[in-house]
Write a protein that holds these residues in place. Structure first.
Motif, PDB file in Angstrom:
ATOM      1  N   MET A  53       0.870  -1.351   0.067  1.00  0.00           N
ATOM      2  CA  MET A  53       0.172   0.137   0.116  1.00  0.00           C
ATOM      3  C   MET A  53       0.869   1.447  -0.107  1.00  0.00           C
ATOM      4  O   MET A  53       1.850   1.179   0.651  1.00  0.00           O
ATOM      5  N   LYS A  54       0.656   2.116  -0.862  1.00  0.00           N
ATOM      6  CA  LYS A  54       1.085   3.445  -0.900  1.00  0.00           C
ATOM      7  C   LYS A  54       0.689   4.346  -0.069  1.00  0.00           C
ATOM      8  O   LYS A  54      -0.875   4.620   0.180  1.00  0.00           O
ATOM      9  N   PRO A  55       1.224   5.372   0.856  1.00  0.00           N
ATOM     10  CA  PRO A  55       0.644   6.278   1.725  1.00  0.00           C
ATOM     11  C   PRO A  55      -0.598   7.125   0.972  1.00  0.00           C
ATOM     12  O   PRO A  55      -1.382   7.432   1.466  1.00  0.00           O
ATOM     13  N   GLU A  56      -0.204   7.467  -0.413  1.00  0.00           N
ATOM     14  CA  GLU A  56      -1.056   8.304  -1.105  1.00  0.00           C
ATOM     15  C   GLU A  56      -2.258   7.635  -1.316  1.00  0.00           C
ATOM     16  O   GLU A  56      -3.447   8.432  -1.212  1.00  0.00           O
ATOM     17  N   SER A  57      -2.447   6.296  -1.125  1.00  0.00           N
ATOM     18  CA  SER A  57      -3.857   5.687  -1.337  1.00  0.00           C
ATOM     19  C   SER A  57      -4.915   6.054  -0.227  1.00  0.00           C
ATOM     20  O   SER A  57      -5.818   5.992  -0.626  1.00  0.00           O
ATOM     21  N   LEU A  58      -4.361   6.457   0.780  1.00  0.00           N
ATOM     22  CA  LEU A  58      -5.043   6.777   2.120  1.00  0.00           C
ATOM     23  C   LEU A  58      -5.743   7.991   1.900  1.00  0.00           C
ATOM     24  O   LEU A  58      -7.030   8.081   1.958  1.00  0.00           O
ATOM     25  N   GLN A  59      -5.044   8.888   1.068  1.00  0.00           N
ATOM     26  CA  GLN A  59      -5.544  10.029   0.755  1.00  0.00           C
ATOM     27  C   GLN A  59      -6.726  10.221  -0.332  1.00  0.00           C
ATOM     28  O   GLN A  59      -7.603  10.773  -0.576  1.00  0.00           O
ATOM     29  N   SER A  66      -8.292  -1.364  -6.515  1.00  0.00           N
ATOM     30  CA  SER A  66      -7.236  -1.436  -5.414  1.00  0.00           C
ATOM     31  C   SER A  66      -7.832  -0.625  -4.244  1.00  0.00           C
ATOM     32  O   SER A  66      -7.397  -1.061  -3.018  1.00  0.00           O
ATOM     33  N   LEU A  67      -8.268   0.637  -4.480  1.00  0.00           N
ATOM     34  CA  LEU A  67      -8.919   1.554  -3.447  1.00  0.00           C
ATOM     35  C   LEU A  67     -10.141   1.064  -2.752  1.00  0.00           C
ATOM     36  O   LEU A  67     -10.186   1.127  -1.681  1.00  0.00           O
ATOM     37  N   LEU A  68     -10.832   0.410  -3.574  1.00  0.00           N
ATOM     38  CA  LEU A  68     -12.103  -0.543  -3.187  1.00  0.00           C
ATOM     39  C   LEU A  68     -11.659  -1.693  -1.989  1.00  0.00           C
ATOM     40  O   LEU A  68     -12.280  -1.705  -1.029  1.00  0.00           O
ATOM     41  N   ALA A  69     -10.655  -2.216  -2.303  1.00  0.00           N
ATOM     42  CA  ALA A  69     -10.068  -3.483  -1.591  1.00  0.00           C
ATOM     43  C   ALA A  69      -9.532  -2.610  -0.330  1.00  0.00           C
ATOM     44  O   ALA A  69      -9.776  -3.295   0.802  1.00  0.00           O
ATOM     45  N   LEU A  70      -8.759  -1.794  -0.256  1.00  0.00           N
ATOM     46  CA  LEU A  70      -8.134  -1.250   0.644  1.00  0.00           C
ATOM     47  C   LEU A  70      -9.389  -0.589   1.560  1.00  0.00           C
ATOM     48  O   LEU A  70      -9.275  -0.959   2.835  1.00  0.00           O
ATOM     49  N   MET A  71     -10.292   0.092   1.209  1.00  0.00           N
ATOM     50  CA  MET A  71     -11.414   0.499   2.021  1.00  0.00           C
ATOM     51  C   MET A  71     -11.999  -0.610   2.649  1.00  0.00           C
ATOM     52  O   MET A  71     -12.567  -0.484   3.952  1.00  0.00           O
TER      53      MET A  71
END
Length: 70
Positions: free
Chosen positions: A1-7, A47-52
Motif C-alpha cells: 500500500m502506498k501512503p497516497e492511497s489513504l488520501q 485497489s482503492l475499494l479493496a483497501l477501503m
C-alpha cells in the motif's frame, strides 16, 4: 500500500453504480463486502475499494478522519 492511497480514499469518488458520486471512504460496508465477494474492478479503483473494505472490515475507518480535515 502506498501512503497516497489513504488520501485518495477520502478524495476519489465512486464513478458508477448505486453510490455513484460518493467518496470511497463513505461507501457503506455492505457495498464494499459485496465487491469482496463478487470481485473488485481492475486498476486503481479496485485497489482503492479493496483497501477501503479492509479498513472497514477491521474497524479502522476512523484512521482516515485526520485526512478528511485537510
Amino acid at each position: 500500500m502506498k501512503p497516497e492511497s489513504l488520501q485518495l480514499l477520502v478524495t476519489r469518488v465512486m464513478p458508477y453504480g448505486k453510490y455513484k458520486g460518493r467518496i470511497i471512504a463513505d461507501l457503506p460496508g455492505h457495498y464494499l463486502n459485496w465487491f469482496a465477494r463478487e470481485g473488485f474492478p481492475s486498476g486503481e479503483l479496485g485497489s482503492l475499494l479493496a483497501l477501503m473494505q479492509e479498513l472497514d472490515h477491521n474497524g479502522l475507518s476512523s484512521l482516515l478522519d485526520p485526512l478528511r480535515k485537510r
